[in-house]
Design a protein around this motif. Structure first.
Motif, PDB file in Angstrom:
ATOM      1  N   ASP A  24       0.825  -1.206   0.000  1.00 20.67           N
ATOM      2  CA  ASP A  24       0.000   0.000   0.000  1.00 20.67           C
ATOM      3  C   ASP A  24       0.860   1.257   0.000  1.00 20.67           C
ATOM      4  O   ASP A  24       0.522   2.249  -0.650  1.00 20.67           O
ATOM      5  CB  ASP A  24      -0.949   0.000   1.203  1.00 20.67           C
ATOM      6  N   THR A  25       1.983   1.225   0.717  1.00 25.35           N
ATOM      7  CA  THR A  25       2.883   2.386   0.758  1.00 25.35           C
ATOM      8  C   THR A  25       3.536   2.606  -0.598  1.00 25.35           C
ATOM      9  O   THR A  25       3.630   3.742  -1.076  1.00 25.35           O
ATOM     10  CB  THR A  25       3.939   2.205   1.859  1.00 25.35           C
ATOM     11  N   VAL A  26       3.965   1.541  -1.249  1.00 24.30           N
ATOM     12  CA  VAL A  26       4.555   1.668  -2.589  1.00 24.30           C
ATOM     13  C   VAL A  26       3.499   2.168  -3.576  1.00 24.30           C
ATOM     14  O   VAL A  26       3.805   2.999  -4.443  1.00 24.30           O
ATOM     15  CB  VAL A  26       5.203   0.338  -3.036  1.00 24.30           C
ATOM     16  N   ASP A  27       2.260   1.728  -3.431  1.00 23.68           N
ATOM     17  CA  ASP A  27       1.191   2.240  -4.289  1.00 23.68           C
ATOM     18  C   ASP A  27       0.974   3.737  -4.060  1.00 23.68           C
ATOM     19  O   ASP A  27       0.743   4.493  -5.015  1.00 23.68           O
ATOM     20  CB  ASP A  27      -0.111   1.474  -4.055  1.00 23.68           C
ATOM     21  N   ALA A  28       1.037   4.177  -2.801  1.00 26.12           N
ATOM     22  CA  ALA A  28       0.900   5.608  -2.502  1.00 26.12           C
ATOM     23  C   ALA A  28       2.044   6.403  -3.133  1.00 26.12           C
ATOM     24  O   ALA A  28       1.826   7.489  -3.688  1.00 26.12           O
ATOM     25  CB  ALA A  28       0.858   5.841  -0.992  1.00 26.12           C
ATOM     26  N   LEU A  29       3.248   5.862  -3.072  1.00 26.01           N
ATOM     27  CA  LEU A  29       4.394   6.510  -3.732  1.00 26.01           C
ATOM     28  C   LEU A  29       4.186   6.568  -5.240  1.00 26.01           C
ATOM     29  O   LEU A  29       4.466   7.598  -5.870  1.00 26.01           O
ATOM     30  CB  LEU A  29       5.677   5.730  -3.458  1.00 26.01           C
ATOM     31  N   ALA A  30       3.715   5.475  -5.813  1.00 24.93           N
ATOM     32  CA  ALA A  30       3.477   5.431  -7.258  1.00 24.93           C
ATOM     33  C   ALA A  30       2.480   6.509  -7.663  1.00 24.93           C
ATOM     34  O   ALA A  30       2.687   7.212  -8.667  1.00 24.93           O
ATOM     35  CB  ALA A  30       2.979   4.052  -7.672  1.00 24.93           C
ATOM     36  N   ASP A  31       1.413   6.671  -6.888  1.00 24.53           N
ATOM     37  CA  ASP A  31       0.423   7.716  -7.181  1.00 24.53           C
ATOM     38  C   ASP A  31       1.071   9.092  -7.121  1.00 24.53           C
ATOM     39  O   ASP A  31       0.863   9.930  -8.007  1.00 24.53           O
ATOM     40  CB  ASP A  31      -0.746   7.655  -6.200  1.00 24.53           C
ATOM     41  N   GLU A  32       1.851   9.321  -6.079  1.00 27.80           N
ATOM     42  CA  GLU A  32       2.488  10.629  -5.899  1.00 27.80           C
ATOM     43  C   GLU A  32       3.498  10.939  -7.004  1.00 27.80           C
ATOM     44  O   GLU A  32       3.624  12.081  -7.436  1.00 27.80           O
ATOM     45  CB  GLU A  32       3.189  10.670  -4.539  1.00 27.80           C
ATOM     46  N   LEU A  33       4.189   9.903  -7.485  1.00 27.97           N
ATOM     47  CA  LEU A  33       5.239  10.096  -8.492  1.00 27.97           C
ATOM     48  C   LEU A  33       4.738   9.905  -9.924  1.00 27.97           C
ATOM     49  O   LEU A  33       5.512  10.010 -10.868  1.00 27.97           O
ATOM     50  CB  LEU A  33       6.404   9.136  -8.213  1.00 27.97           C
ATOM     51  N   GLY A  34       3.454   9.608 -10.076  1.00 23.55           N
ATOM     52  CA  GLY A  34       2.878   9.473 -11.407  1.00 23.55           C
ATOM     53  C   GLY A  34       3.206   8.171 -12.111  1.00 23.55           C
ATOM     54  O   GLY A  34       3.166   8.105 -13.347  1.00 23.55           O
ATOM     55  N   VAL A  35       3.506   7.116 -11.372  1.00 27.40           N
ATOM     56  CA  VAL A  35       3.790   5.811 -11.990  1.00 27.40           C
ATOM     57  C   VAL A  35       2.462   5.171 -12.370  1.00 27.40           C
ATOM     58  O   VAL A  35       1.606   4.952 -11.521  1.00 27.40           O
ATOM     59  CB  VAL A  35       4.571   4.889 -11.019  1.00 27.40           C
ATOM     60  N   ARG A  36       2.307   4.905 -13.653  1.00 25.35           N
ATOM     61  CA  ARG A  36       1.066   4.313 -14.152  1.00 25.35           C
ATOM     62  C   ARG A  36       1.284   2.924 -14.755  1.00 25.35           C
ATOM     63  O   ARG A  36       0.345   2.181 -14.978  1.00 25.35           O
ATOM     64  CB  ARG A  36       0.443   5.208 -15.227  1.00 25.35           C
ATOM     65  N   TYR A  37       2.526   2.591 -15.044  1.00 21.15           N
ATOM     66  CA  TYR A  37       2.831   1.326 -15.716  1.00 21.15           C
ATOM     67  C   TYR A  37       3.658   0.441 -14.796  1.00 21.15           C
ATOM     68  O   TYR A  37       4.691   0.861 -14.263  1.00 21.15           O
ATOM     69  CB  TYR A  37       3.602   1.590 -17.016  1.00 21.15           C
ATOM     70  N   SER A  50      11.291   8.914 -11.671  1.00 21.11           N
ATOM     71  CA  SER A  50      12.405   9.821 -11.380  1.00 21.11           C
ATOM     72  C   SER A  50      11.953  10.733 -10.258  1.00 21.11           C
ATOM     73  O   SER A  50      10.799  11.172 -10.215  1.00 21.11           O
ATOM     74  CB  SER A  50      12.753  10.661 -12.609  1.00 21.11           C
ATOM     75  N   TYR A  51      12.884  11.012  -9.348  1.00 15.86           N
ATOM     76  CA  TYR A  51      12.579  11.894  -8.226  1.00 15.86           C
ATOM     77  C   TYR A  51      13.823  12.704  -7.884  1.00 15.86           C
ATOM     78  O   TYR A  51      14.832  12.145  -7.441  1.00 15.86           O
ATOM     79  CB  TYR A  51      12.120  11.075  -7.011  1.00 15.86           C
ATOM     80  N   ARG A  52      13.758  13.997  -8.186  1.00 18.98           N
ATOM     81  CA  ARG A  52      14.832  14.934  -7.852  1.00 18.98           C
ATOM     82  C   ARG A  52      16.216  14.411  -8.239  1.00 18.98           C
ATOM     83  O   ARG A  52      17.137  14.388  -7.429  1.00 18.98           O
ATOM     84  CB  ARG A  52      14.781  15.299  -6.384  1.00 18.98           C
TER      85      ARG A  52
END
Length: 186
Positions: A24-37, A50-52
């Motif tokens: 669930d935490t990795v999914d929350a990160l994916a949402d925040e970082l725009g990971v769709r695939y 990519s992040y900073r």
């Protein structure tokens, strides 16, 4: 490159259970970082972001919790990720629900997912973001507790809060290092 490995069990019956706090935490990160695939690779679902200026691999092993170390170690080798750039996000019985703790190194405290990673990597020296789920009430068996979903409004809110904090802690760790992240979240 950092690998953020969220621990959990695959399958609908385990979705949003306490034991899947890492997923669930990795999914929350994916949402925040725009990971769709998400790509199925090395026994895990893998998303890239990519992040900073850092490349991030978001990883959800699909081999069940007790054998998480196989996919994690395989992907670390494939992408050349060193253990000090591995961040494992997992549920933690000994931390109050709704809170998190961040640390580097340590044992597995009986957590079979952590044990598997320790065994496969041959080291315990990697970052951990520990999502508090607390101990089961009364005489409820631990296995039934970790494999259940939070039920009450308060339990659900605490779980969701810890997952959100966990995602923030991962990014803080990458930005600011361990000491500042511990000061903010521990």
């Amino acid at each position: 490159m950092y690998m953020i490995a969220g621990l959990g069990n695959p399958g609908e019956e385990y979705e949003h259970t306490r034991h899947n706090a890492g997923f669930d935490t990795v999914d929350a990160l994916a949402d925040e970082l725009g990971v769709r695939y998400w790509k199925n690779e090395g026994g895990a679902l893998v998303g890239k972001a990519s992040y900073r200026g850092h490349e991030l691999l978001l990883v959800k092993p699909q081999s069940f919790m007790n054998t998480s170390g196989g996919p994690v170690s395989k992907l670390m080798r494939a992408y050349g990720v060193a253990p000090d750039h591995l961040i494992v996000v997992h549920d933690e019985l000994d931390i109050e629900p709704g809170t998190i703790r961040v640390k580097f190194g340590g044992g597995h405290a009986g957590h079979n997912g952590l044990r598997s990673i320790c065994d496969k990597l041959g080291t315990r020296d990697w970052f951990r973001v520990r999502i508090g789920i607390g101990r089961p009430p009364g005489r409820k068996p631990v296995v039934d507790w970790v494999l259940s979903r939070p039920r009450s409004k308060d339990d659900t809110e605490a779980f969701d809060h810890a997952v959100s904090e966990g995602a923030d802690a991962v990014l803080c760790l990458i930005d600011n290092g361990l000491e500042k992240t511990q000061q903010k979240f521990n």
